[in-house]
Design a protein around this motif. Structure first.
Motif, PDB file in Angstrom:
ATOM      1  N   LYS A 107      39.850  46.009 -30.643  1.00  9.11           N
ATOM      2  CA  LYS A 107      40.513  46.690 -29.695  1.00  9.11           C
ATOM      3  C   LYS A 107      40.034  47.623 -29.016  1.00  9.11           C
ATOM      4  O   LYS A 107      40.801  47.829 -27.818  1.00  9.11           O
ATOM      5  CB  LYS A 107      41.340  47.278 -31.228  1.00  9.11           C
ATOM      6  N   ILE A 252      50.599  46.013 -43.692  1.00 12.23           N
ATOM      7  CA  ILE A 252      50.636  46.285 -42.438  1.00 12.23           C
ATOM      8  C   ILE A 252      50.304  44.992 -42.326  1.00 12.23           C
ATOM      9  O   ILE A 252      51.203  44.882 -41.131  1.00 12.23           O
ATOM     10  CB  ILE A 252      49.211  46.531 -43.097  1.00 12.23           C
ATOM     11  N   LEU A 256      53.318  46.250 -39.188  1.00 15.09           N
ATOM     12  CA  LEU A 256      52.073  46.410 -37.740  1.00 15.09           C
ATOM     13  C   LEU A 256      51.343  45.083 -37.802  1.00 15.09           C
ATOM     14  O   LEU A 256      49.271  45.106 -38.236  1.00 15.09           O
ATOM     15  CB  LEU A 256      50.852  47.173 -37.536  1.00 15.09           C
ATOM     16  N   ILE A 321      39.838  55.051 -31.211  1.00 10.12           N
ATOM     17  CA  ILE A 321      40.978  54.110 -31.944  1.00 10.12           C
ATOM     18  C   ILE A 321      40.640  53.760 -33.862  1.00 10.12           C
ATOM     19  O   ILE A 321      40.483  54.190 -33.867  1.00 10.12           O
ATOM     20  CB  ILE A 321      40.331  52.248 -31.207  1.00 10.12           C
ATOM     21  N   TYR A 322      42.097  53.390 -33.681  1.00  9.93           N
ATOM     22  CA  TYR A 322      42.201  53.504 -35.213  1.00  9.93           C
ATOM     23  C   TYR A 322      42.776  52.834 -35.353  1.00  9.93           C
ATOM     24  O   TYR A 322      44.266  51.761 -34.787  1.00  9.93           O
ATOM     25  CB  TYR A 322      42.839  54.446 -36.008  1.00  9.93           C
ATOM     26  N   HIS A 323      42.218  51.529 -36.342  1.00 18.57           N
ATOM     27  CA  HIS A 323      42.839  50.187 -36.954  1.00 18.57           C
ATOM     28  C   HIS A 323      42.088  50.109 -38.494  1.00 18.57           C
ATOM     29  O   HIS A 323      42.118  50.140 -39.156  1.00 18.57           O
ATOM     30  CB  HIS A 323      42.308  48.484 -35.971  1.00 18.57           C
ATOM     31  N   SER A 324      43.824  49.640 -38.878  1.00 17.87           N
ATOM     32  CA  SER A 324      43.404  48.956 -40.151  1.00 17.87           C
ATOM     33  C   SER A 324      44.545  48.200 -40.600  1.00 17.87           C
ATOM     34  O   SER A 324      44.767  47.334 -39.811  1.00 17.87           O
ATOM     35  CB  SER A 324      44.083  50.515 -40.325  1.00 17.87           C
ATOM     36  N   GLU A 331      45.609  50.314 -47.998  1.00 15.96           N
ATOM     37  CA  GLU A 331      45.592  50.102 -46.154  1.00 15.96           C
ATOM     38  C   GLU A 331      43.914  50.766 -46.655  1.00 15.96           C
ATOM     39  O   GLU A 331      43.130  51.656 -46.489  1.00 15.96           O
ATOM     40  CB  GLU A 331      46.071  51.467 -45.767  1.00 15.96           C
ATOM     41  N   PHE A 335      38.504  54.242 -37.973  1.00 18.30           N
ATOM     42  CA  PHE A 335      38.801  54.791 -36.880  1.00 18.30           C
ATOM     43  C   PHE A 335      37.018  55.381 -36.225  1.00 18.30           C
ATOM     44  O   PHE A 335      36.264  55.580 -36.254  1.00 18.30           O
ATOM     45  CB  PHE A 335      39.188  56.618 -37.501  1.00 18.30           C
ATOM     46  N   VAL A 349      35.761  55.582 -42.379  1.00 22.08           N
ATOM     47  CA  VAL A 349      36.044  54.476 -42.811  1.00 22.08           C
ATOM     48  C   VAL A 349      37.338  55.075 -43.569  1.00 22.08           C
ATOM     49  O   VAL A 349      37.161  56.657 -44.610  1.00 22.08           O
ATOM     50  CB  VAL A 349      35.387  53.666 -43.375  1.00 22.08           C
ATOM     51  N   ARG A 350      38.357  54.638 -43.350  1.00 18.82           N
ATOM     52  CA  ARG A 350      39.524  54.901 -43.827  1.00 18.82           C
ATOM     53  C   ARG A 350      39.909  53.830 -45.765  1.00 18.82           C
ATOM     54  O   ARG A 350      40.675  53.182 -45.474  1.00 18.82           O
ATOM     55  CB  ARG A 350      40.763  55.059 -43.788  1.00 18.82           C
TER      56      ARG A 350
ATOM     57  N   LEU B  99      44.607  52.911 -25.176  1.00 15.75           N
ATOM     58  CA  LEU B  99      44.657  51.281 -25.593  1.00 15.75           C
ATOM     59  C   LEU B  99      46.624  51.210 -26.350  1.00 15.75           C
ATOM     60  O   LEU B  99      45.975  50.800 -27.733  1.00 15.75           O
ATOM     61  CB  LEU B  99      44.198  50.523 -25.943  1.00 15.75           C
ATOM     62  N   GLN B 101      47.781  53.280 -28.316  1.00 13.40           N
ATOM     63  CA  GLN B 101      47.677  54.037 -29.502  1.00 13.40           C
ATOM     64  C   GLN B 101      47.938  55.808 -29.555  1.00 13.40           C
ATOM     65  O   GLN B 101      47.170  56.135 -28.337  1.00 13.40           O
ATOM     66  CB  GLN B 101      46.884  54.607 -30.173  1.00 13.40           C
ATOM     67  N   TYR B 126      53.668  59.739 -44.498  1.00 13.73           N
ATOM     68  CA  TYR B 126      52.717  59.450 -44.725  1.00 13.73           C
ATOM     69  C   TYR B 126      50.805  59.495 -44.191  1.00 13.73           C
ATOM     70  O   TYR B 126      51.258  58.996 -42.652  1.00 13.73           O
ATOM     71  CB  TYR B 126      52.934  57.495 -45.118  1.00 13.73           C
ATOM     72  N   ASP B 129      45.299  59.552 -43.012  1.00 14.44           N
ATOM     73  CA  ASP B 129      43.882  60.101 -43.110  1.00 14.44           C
ATOM     74  C   ASP B 129      43.312  60.810 -42.696  1.00 14.44           C
ATOM     75  O   ASP B 129      44.445  61.235 -41.428  1.00 14.44           O
ATOM     76  CB  ASP B 129      42.877  58.837 -42.286  1.00 14.44           C
ATOM     77  N   ASN B 154      58.143  53.016 -38.400  1.00 17.62           N
ATOM     78  CA  ASN B 154      56.979  52.078 -38.346  1.00 17.62           C
ATOM     79  C   ASN B 154      56.250  52.591 -37.112  1.00 17.62           C
ATOM     80  O   ASN B 154      55.747  51.896 -36.112  1.00 17.62           O
ATOM     81  CB  ASN B 154      57.702  50.752 -37.862  1.00 17.62           C
ATOM     82  N   ARG B 156      52.394  55.240 -35.620  1.00 13.82           N
ATOM     83  CA  ARG B 156      51.401  55.562 -36.524  1.00 13.82           C
ATOM     84  C   ARG B 156      50.955  56.907 -34.647  1.00 13.82           C
ATOM     85  O   ARG B 156      50.783  56.651 -33.806  1.00 13.82           O
ATOM     86  CB  ARG B 156      50.491  54.368 -36.302  1.00 13.82           C
ATOM     87  N   ARG B 158      48.671  60.154 -33.929  1.00 15.91           N
ATOM     88  CA  ARG B 158      47.456  60.901 -34.439  1.00 15.91           C
ATOM     89  C   ARG B 158      47.433  62.341 -33.519  1.00 15.91           C
ATOM     90  O   ARG B 158      47.356  62.444 -32.886  1.00 15.91           O
ATOM     91  CB  ARG B 158      45.742  60.239 -33.667  1.00 15.91           C
TER      92      ARG B 158
END
Lengths: 388, 238
Positions: A107, A252, A256, A321-324, A331, A335, A349-350, B99, B101, B126, B129, B154, B156, B158
């Motif tokens: 990503k 997820i 997503l 970027i954050y991807h999960s 989840e 990040f 890492v989450r 990108l 986000q 929710y 993190d 739905n 997300r 930051r």
């Protein structure tokens, strides 16, 4: 001789057994340590329990015994070099960890894995989900006192590990994927073996259920034990089967979608009561759903390249970027902050286990000591991931 | 903070790794990655051209020639929610998208209120993190990041803010119970304090440990030798 007996009598008198203010059986709260070396904590977790007799008044988790500084290591390795490290977090679901990491970097690079790679990824990740749930079931049942499921699940999990081993040479810390796709083409007979495995394991899951689902002891030990409401679960950031067992239909893979999960037909199993029994049912149902995904994927797997065009030296543009992904435990997020160099500037890492473990306290309050073991088991934590 | 985020490139982490970045190109040329090299090789001539015709080539070649190396840039993020808060907070809040986000850059003083609004008004129920990043060369050394998700939308998002070393941030524990351990980890790794946290202490490292390992000035082999010697009875942890 005489001196010794004298000492002994002195010691006895010090105990003050007779005094009425301090009865022999008092009602003081008792603080005990469970772990860090305790077989039911699945690693090195120390739980400080505050007890009133057998009843748990409160807990505190002491973690970090397996802390290896994974996030610091990431800052000192290139993107490619860090890839195998993620396998060592949740070591029973290494494929999932790798998928999350590779996709996060992809990503950041703004590339997508080719379709065939996505199919291979989905098949292996779902196989890994089953393996992870099988290991959870075996150890969880063992903690509660049922020994047979452990042997059944380990016997069947072996078949998955054999497929992993044939595919990439490793059974546990697989390092199966690369940034941009997969390194290895499937081996001859891969599809056939996966199909055979699906046919083999379907009746086995029924077999596990036969042993436990209506078993009176199992019901006694899991029903209404470790209840967590949907509101509490959301506030505590709990994810994965634990959240779904509380009645929140959130996965997820559906919410997503990543990889090519949107192409497959599958359900999100949910529970009602948020107790240990519902979490058990949710995970059992999830294994069947994973089999459904694998069946569809292995039928439709297309021909084509398995690696996207990524540079040999991976240098993502500066950005974050954050991807999960939906790991077997919840989840799992990455990040990543890039400064345009070959190493991540920061990689966070989450971990699902870390966040889920926080719910232990409210889940065990008011229960008995023996239930703590059941609740730790039902949270399905891996300490390698909690501590990183 | 607003001035810092203005350049089109996302907040550029400072020096630190520059030597590494400079070492890499020669290594690349010696390697067999010739096909990969081409875009990079094409870039230097373009850069060399620039001084010859600076006004004409200044802007256009950037998006055209180095399509890959330049990479994506943060775009302004617009949505009804963003408009509402931009109106309310003015320059204290910036909304961008990278990108695909979305993120808010918010002034530190607005954080407690803004997070509460996101939870109560926008259903971000929710807290995924909480983490931080250390930029030692910046005046405001730390960036604290909240990743939030809304089940209803739905979506997300930051939220990030920048703070000076030693400054604290409002704790999010009253908003999301999950913030408890997440903030403890940020404290443990970066030494950032959260006001109003019920029990702010180390979580992964031992209580008596000195130093905050995820700060950039903390070496990868560095340890609290004193702690190791006293508690483990060995000369060094390495």
């Amino acid at each position: 001789m005489t001196a010794e007996t004298k000492n002994a009598t002195n010691a006895l008198s010090n105990l003050d057994l007779e005094t009425p203010e301090k009865p022999y059986l008092d009602s003081n709260e008792l603080i005990i340590n469970m772990g860090p070396q305790h077989p039911a904590t699945h690693g090195v977790l120390r739980v400080i329990l505050k007890l009133d007799g057998e009843k748990v008044l409160g807990t505190e988790c002491v973690i970090g015994y397996l802390h290896r500084g994974v996030e610091k290591i990431a800052e000192n390795r290139t993107y490619t070099m860090f890839n195998p490290y993620v396998d060592r977090m949740d070591y029973v679901a290494a494929v999932s960890n790798g998928l999350g990491y590779c996709q996060a970097v992809e990503k950041l690079l703004n590339v997508e894995a080719p379709p065939r790679a996505n199919y291979i990824r989905v098949i292996l990740t779902e196989l890994n989900r089953i393996a992870s749930h099988q290991l959870w079931l075996g150890t969880h049942a063992l903690d509660i006192g049922a020994m047979t499921p452990l042997f059944y699940t380990f016997r069947d999990r072996e078949e998955i590990l054999k497929i992993f081993e044939k595919y990439c040479g490793a059974r546990l810390t697989t390092h199966a994927f690369r940034i941009g796709g997969c390194q290895y083409e499937t081996y001859a007979g891969f599809e056939r073996e996966v199909k055979e495995f699906v046919a083999f394991v379907k009746p086995k899951i029924d077999e596990y259920e036969e042993l436990l689902t209506t078993n009176r002891i199992w019901l006694e030990r899991t029903k209404n034990v470790g209840v967590i409401s949907a509101e509490d679960a959301i506030a505590l950031g709990v994810t994965g089967p634990v959240l779904r067992a509380s009645g929140v239909k959130w996965d997820i893979r559906k919410a997503l979608p990543y990889a090519n999960y949107s192409e497959f037909d599958f359900e999100i199993p949910i529970g009602e009561n948020g107790d240990t029994y519902d979490r058990y049912l949710v995970r059992m149902a999830e294994m069947r759903q994973s089999l459904r995904i694998i069946e569809q994927a292995v039928e439709r797997i297309p021909e084509g390249p398995i690696m996207a065009k990524v540079p040999k030296v991976i240098k993502p543009a500066a950005g974050e970027i954050y991807h999960s992904i939906e790991a077997p435990k919840g989840e799992l997020g990455y990040f990543i902050v890039s400064d345009g160099s070959t190493q991540p500037y920061r990689l966070r890492v989450r971990p699902p286990s870390f966040v889920n473990l926080q719910a232990l306290d409210i889940m065990v309050r008011g229960l008995l000591v023996a239930d703590v073991v059941a609740v730790i088991g039902t949270l399905d934590i891996v300490l390698g991931e909690v501590d990183r | 903070m607003a001035e810092e985020s203005k350049p089109p490139v996302p907040p550029l982490p400072d020096g630190e790794k520059k030597p590494a970045a400079e070492v890499v190109p020669p290594a690349q040329t010696t390697s067999a990655a010739n096909a990969v090299e081409k875009p990079a090789a094409a870039a230097p001539p373009a850069a060399a051209d620039k001084p010859v015709a600076p006004p004409a080539a200044a802007a256009p070649p950037k998006p055209a020639a180095p399509a890959k190396p330049a990479g994506p840039v943060p775009m302004p993020w617009t949505s009804p929610m963003v408009e509402k808060y931009r109106h309310q907070y003015g320059s204290g809040l910036e909304a961008q998208s990278y990108l695909g986000q979305n993120y808010f850059s918010v002034d530190r003083s607005l954080i407690p209120n803004f997070l509460k609004l996101l939870r109560d008004e926008e259903q971000f129920d929710y807290c995924v993190d909480i983490t931080a990043v250390h930029y030692p060369k910046r005046e405001k050394q730390f960036e604290v990041i909240w990743i939030l998700y809304s089940f209803a939308r739905n979506e997300r998002v930051r939220v990030k803010t920048q703070i000076v070393d030693g400054e604290s941030v409002a704790s999010a524990v009253p908003l999301w119970a999950t913030a408890n351990w997440l903030e403890r980890e940020v404290y443990d790794m970066f030494g950032i304090k959260f006001d109003g946290h019920p029990d702010l202490k180390r979580i992964l490292l031992p209580d008596g440990w000195k130093g905050f390992p995820l700060r950039k000035d903390y070496g990868i082999l560095q340890q609290d030798q004193e702690w190791v010697q006293i508690n483990l009875g060995i000369e060094s942890g390495q």
